[in-house]
Design an enzyme around this catalytic site. Structure first.
Site, mmCIF file in Angstrom:
data_model
loop_
_atom_site.group_PDB
_atom_site.id
_atom_site.type_symbol
_atom_site.label_atom_id
_atom_site.label_comp_id
_atom_site.label_asym_id
_atom_site.label_seq_id
_atom_site.Cartn_x
_atom_site.Cartn_y
_atom_site.Cartn_z
ATOM 1 N N HIS A 21 105.623 16.645 -7.928
ATOM 2 C CA HIS A 21 105.035 16.124 -7.234
ATOM 3 C C HIS A 21 106.501 16.021 -6.042
ATOM 4 O O HIS A 21 107.330 16.152 -6.738
ATOM 5 C CB HIS A 21 105.436 14.252 -7.309
ATOM 6 C CG HIS A 21 104.521 13.732 -8.851
ATOM 7 N ND1 HIS A 21 104.508 13.372 -9.462
ATOM 8 C CD2 HIS A 21 103.017 13.752 -8.048
ATOM 9 C CE1 HIS A 21 103.389 13.430 -10.623
ATOM 10 N NE2 HIS A 21 102.432 13.068 -9.597
ATOM 11 N N ASP A 34 109.583 14.747 -7.033
ATOM 12 C CA ASP A 34 109.999 15.206 -8.142
ATOM 13 C C ASP A 34 111.133 15.994 -7.994
ATOM 14 O O ASP A 34 112.261 15.871 -9.304
ATOM 15 C CB ASP A 34 108.686 15.360 -9.624
ATOM 16 C CG ASP A 34 108.104 15.012 -9.828
ATOM 17 O OD1 ASP A 34 107.974 13.764 -9.373
ATOM 18 O OD2 ASP A 34 106.436 15.771 -9.935
ATOM 19 N N MET A 49 101.148 24.596 -9.373
ATOM 20 C CA MET A 49 100.576 23.630 -8.678
ATOM 21 C C MET A 49 101.633 22.932 -8.172
ATOM 22 O O MET A 49 102.357 22.380 -8.504
ATOM 23 C CB MET A 49 99.407 22.660 -10.143
ATOM 24 C CG MET A 49 98.710 21.169 -9.357
ATOM 25 S SD MET A 49 99.601 20.203 -9.629
ATOM 26 C CE MET A 49 99.197 19.529 -11.187
ATOM 27 N N GLU A 87 91.766 14.503 -8.682
ATOM 28 C CA GLU A 87 92.027 14.275 -9.709
ATOM 29 C C GLU A 87 90.740 12.574 -9.892
ATOM 30 O O GLU A 87 92.060 11.849 -9.536
ATOM 31 C CB GLU A 87 93.101 14.432 -10.738
ATOM 32 C CG GLU A 87 93.704 14.345 -11.924
ATOM 33 C CD GLU A 87 95.028 13.657 -11.909
ATOM 34 O OE1 GLU A 87 96.051 14.492 -11.734
ATOM 35 O OE2 GLU A 87 95.407 12.959 -12.883
ATOM 36 N N LYS A 103 90.141 9.013 -11.582
ATOM 37 C CA LYS A 103 90.979 7.857 -12.663
ATOM 38 C C LYS A 103 90.407 6.872 -12.647
ATOM 39 O O LYS A 103 90.072 6.311 -11.066
ATOM 40 C CB LYS A 103 92.036 7.737 -12.583
ATOM 41 C CG LYS A 103 92.851 7.349 -13.404
ATOM 42 C CD LYS A 103 94.574 7.185 -13.503
ATOM 43 C CE LYS A 103 94.978 6.077 -14.744
ATOM 44 N NZ LYS A 103 96.409 6.172 -14.500
ATOM 45 N N GLU A 123 91.138 14.912 -15.824
ATOM 46 C CA GLU A 123 92.243 14.574 -17.029
ATOM 47 C C GLU A 123 91.813 13.683 -18.446
ATOM 48 O O GLU A 123 90.625 13.265 -17.937
ATOM 49 C CB GLU A 123 93.044 13.622 -16.617
ATOM 50 C CG GLU A 123 94.606 13.514 -17.496
ATOM 51 C CD GLU A 123 95.153 12.348 -17.309
ATOM 52 O OE1 GLU A 123 96.083 12.667 -15.804
ATOM 53 O OE2 GLU A 123 95.998 11.558 -17.577
ATOM 54 N N HIS A 162 91.924 9.620 -18.302
ATOM 55 C CA HIS A 162 90.928 9.340 -17.250
ATOM 56 C C HIS A 162 89.362 9.112 -17.892
ATOM 57 O O HIS A 162 88.972 8.393 -17.794
ATOM 58 C CB HIS A 162 90.752 10.038 -16.034
ATOM 59 C CG HIS A 162 92.263 9.908 -15.030
ATOM 60 N ND1 HIS A 162 92.723 10.984 -14.936
ATOM 61 C CD2 HIS A 162 93.589 9.253 -16.205
ATOM 62 C CE1 HIS A 162 94.272 10.398 -14.452
ATOM 63 N NE2 HIS A 162 94.505 9.643 -15.582
ATOM 64 N N ASP A 192 94.100 18.631 -16.333
ATOM 65 C CA ASP A 192 94.925 17.549 -17.356
ATOM 66 C C ASP A 192 95.203 17.144 -18.204
ATOM 67 O O ASP A 192 93.616 16.501 -18.685
ATOM 68 C CB ASP A 192 95.214 16.713 -16.398
ATOM 69 C CG ASP A 192 95.685 16.227 -14.711
ATOM 70 O OD1 ASP A 192 96.594 17.687 -14.617
ATOM 71 O OD2 ASP A 192 96.486 15.383 -14.339
ATOM 72 N N ASP A 236 96.476 3.980 -20.031
ATOM 73 C CA ASP A 236 96.106 5.794 -20.033
ATOM 74 C C ASP A 236 97.581 6.131 -20.502
ATOM 75 O O ASP A 236 98.471 5.791 -20.168
ATOM 76 C CB ASP A 236 96.966 5.778 -18.301
ATOM 77 C CG ASP A 236 96.666 7.739 -18.079
ATOM 78 O OD1 ASP A 236 96.390 8.314 -18.870
ATOM 79 O OD2 ASP A 236 97.012 7.863 -16.923
ATOM 80 N N ASP A 242 98.694 9.156 -22.343
ATOM 81 C CA ASP A 242 99.196 10.482 -21.549
ATOM 82 C C ASP A 242 100.140 11.152 -23.072
ATOM 83 O O ASP A 242 101.011 10.815 -23.314
ATOM 84 C CB ASP A 242 100.286 10.265 -20.527
ATOM 85 C CG ASP A 242 99.843 9.891 -19.084
ATOM 86 O OD1 ASP A 242 98.295 10.222 -18.762
ATOM 87 O OD2 ASP A 242 100.366 9.931 -18.770
ATOM 88 N N ASP A 296 99.436 17.129 -18.482
ATOM 89 C CA ASP A 296 100.292 15.546 -18.049
ATOM 90 C C ASP A 296 99.914 14.803 -19.146
ATOM 91 O O ASP A 296 99.213 13.522 -19.252
ATOM 92 C CB ASP A 296 98.854 15.393 -17.143
ATOM 93 C CG ASP A 296 99.640 14.211 -15.819
ATOM 94 O OD1 ASP A 296 101.252 13.628 -16.304
ATOM 95 O OD2 ASP A 296 98.920 13.918 -15.053
HETATM 96 C C1 GCO Z 1 98.110 9.383 -13.618
HETATM 97 C C2 GCO Z 1 98.042 10.606 -13.186
HETATM 98 C C3 GCO Z 1 98.930 11.645 -12.623
HETATM 99 C C4 GCO Z 1 98.597 12.994 -11.899
HETATM 100 C C5 GCO Z 1 99.453 13.431 -11.016
HETATM 101 C C6 GCO Z 1 99.662 14.712 -10.549
HETATM 102 O O1 GCO Z 1 97.402 8.334 -14.043
HETATM 103 O O2 GCO Z 1 99.274 9.000 -13.600
HETATM 104 O O3 GCO Z 1 97.091 11.922 -14.723
HETATM 105 O O4 GCO Z 1 99.747 12.021 -13.872
HETATM 106 O O5 GCO Z 1 97.988 13.857 -12.850
HETATM 107 O O6 GCO Z 1 99.883 12.366 -10.216
HETATM 108 O O7 GCO Z 1 98.983 14.282 -9.562
HETATM 109 MN MN MN Z 2 96.836 13.381 -14.367
HETATM 110 MN MN MN Z 3 96.659 9.723 -16.270
#
Ligand code: GCO
Ligand code: MN
Ligand code: MN
Length: 391
Positions: A55, A58, A89, A182, A184, A218, A221, A246, A256, A258, A292
């Site tokens: 991002h 970041d 990306m 993306e 979610k 993702e 998601h 992702d 979420d 991750d 991700d």
């Molecule tokens: C989340 C998202 C993020 C995006 C990232 C890239 O649920 O926080 O998955 O991690 O993927 O912001 O745009």
């Molecule tokens: Mn993501």
């Molecule tokens: Mn996510």
């Protein structure tokens, strides 16, 4: 080097935000120090990754001056050159600052919407300068807590205006850049607009330059929505719309999480890898394999690298299992589709004559309905491949 250890040709990438996640959650503070970008790039390169994604903030902290930005970018590019890592990306942080609490592209205040476009155009320039060819957009704040605040149709129109605007911007700069949107379903908002891969693909078709946009599905998601991730990915791939992915792990029905790739729903992960690697035939995904995800809050820095290596090794192990499963003669025998020389050609498309033949055919529906398909055996074969006793 171990048999499954990653190499750059595997195309594995991590977000700077993933390995640099300090382990804070809504109930507790950070447990790990943030690492420098150079250190992250060097460590990921050492592990065998292909690239990093980021991002805007970041890399360049929010509010940095133009001089600071240029110095940070120069140091980052040097780290890339020293390690051979690439940036496939980039994306924009349109969720952290309080200005985005009502959304970015869908916020009710036009000043916020214009600021979101300004921040995204700056971040696109930054991404392209670092080599990115895919631009991910995740609308974390594009949603509602109280559905009373706006007409959802208006929100979709604002999203459309924003993406049409950004496509024109990219065209005006002659950038070689495609957008990957993306979806979610929720978190951090109660309901997020365009919540699934299917919603997003339908939305893209309504834009001025649909070929410039695809999806970035993702695992977590779609699983949060209770949907089959690999089926969504397959639909996007079949439509030529899988522009990015992702990868992570997720238990159904939770926030979420991750988690490390493949650490939950191993069968779903295998079916995903079969789709991506094209082991069942057809189109193969050729883009970067992006993780991700982040390490458990229990981990120190060593745990972060254990996590990162784990994601990549699991993918490579599943890739081998996917090939072994789809090449297994017993599997092939069970899923081989029966051939009917008369009917097969007629199913390819409507003709009056063909429809006449189909309507005149007598089908032995009892025999057809009575035939066992052996999918119990097939699924057990998949389990045995996964459990390591076959293939
Ligand atoms: C989340 C998202 C993020 C995006 C990232 C890239 O649920 O926080 O998955 O991690 O993927 O912001 O745009
Ligand atoms: Mn993501
Ligand atoms: Mn996510």
């Amino acid at each position: 080097m171990g048999r499954y250890d990653p190499v750059p040709e595997d195309r594995f990438t991590f977000g700077l935000w993933t390995v640099n996640n300090p382990g804070a959650d809504p109930f507790g503070s950070a447990v790990r120090e943030r690492m420098s970008v150079r250190h992250i790039v060097e460590k990921l390169a050492e592990l065998g990754a292909y690239g990093v994604n980021f991002h805007d903030n970041d890399l360049v902290p929010f509010g940095s001056s133009a001089t600071e930005r240029d110095r940070i970018v120069a140091d980052f590019k040097q780290a890339l050159a020293d390690t051979g890592m690439v940036v496939p990306m980039a994306t924009t942080n349109l969720f952290a600052h309080p200005v985005f609490k009502d959304g970015a592209f869908t916020a009710n205040d036009p000043q916020v919407r214009a600021y979101a476009l300004q921040k995204t155009m700056d971040a696109i320039d930054l991404g392209v300068e670092c080599g990115a060819s895919t631009y991910v957009c995740w609308g974390g704040r594009e949603g509602t807590d109280s559905d009373a605040c706006r007409d959802p149709k208006v929100a979709i129109q604002r999203m459309r205006d924003a993406f049409n605007y950004l496509c024109e911007y990219v065209l005006s700069r002659d950038y070689e850049l495609r957008f990957a949107l993306e979806p979610k379903p929720n978190e951090p908002r109660c309901n997020i607009y365009l919540p699934t891969v299917g919603h997003m693909m339908a939305f893209i078709d309504t834009l001025d330059h649909p070929q410039m946009l695809g999806v970035n599905p993702e695992v977590a998601h779609e699983t949060m929505s209770g949907l089959s991730f690999h089926q969504g990915v397959a639909q996007a791939l079949e439509a030529g719309k899988l522009y990015h992915i992702d990868l992570n792990g997720q238990k159904i029905g939770r926030y979420d999480q991750d988690l490390r790739f493949g650490s939950e729903d191993i069968k779903g992960a295998l079916n995903l890898v079969r789709v991506l690697e094209g082991t069942m035939g057809g189109t193969k995904y050729e883009g970067p394999l992006h993780f991700d995800a982040h390490a458990y809050r229990t981990e120190d820095e060593q745990g972060v690298w254990d996590f990162a290596l784990g994601c990549m090794r699991t993918y490579n192990i599943l890739k081998e299992k996917a090939h072994a499963f789809d090449n297994d003669p017993e599997v092939q025998e069970i899923i081989a589709t029966p051939v009917d020389g008369t009917l097969d050609p007629l199913l390819e498309g409507f003709t009056l004559e063909g429809a006449g033949t189909i309507r005149a055919t007598t089908f032995d529906v009892d025999a057809l309905g009575g035939k066992g398909l052996r999918y119990e055996r097939l699924d057990q074969l998949m389990m045995e491949h996964l459990m390591g006793v076959r293939g």
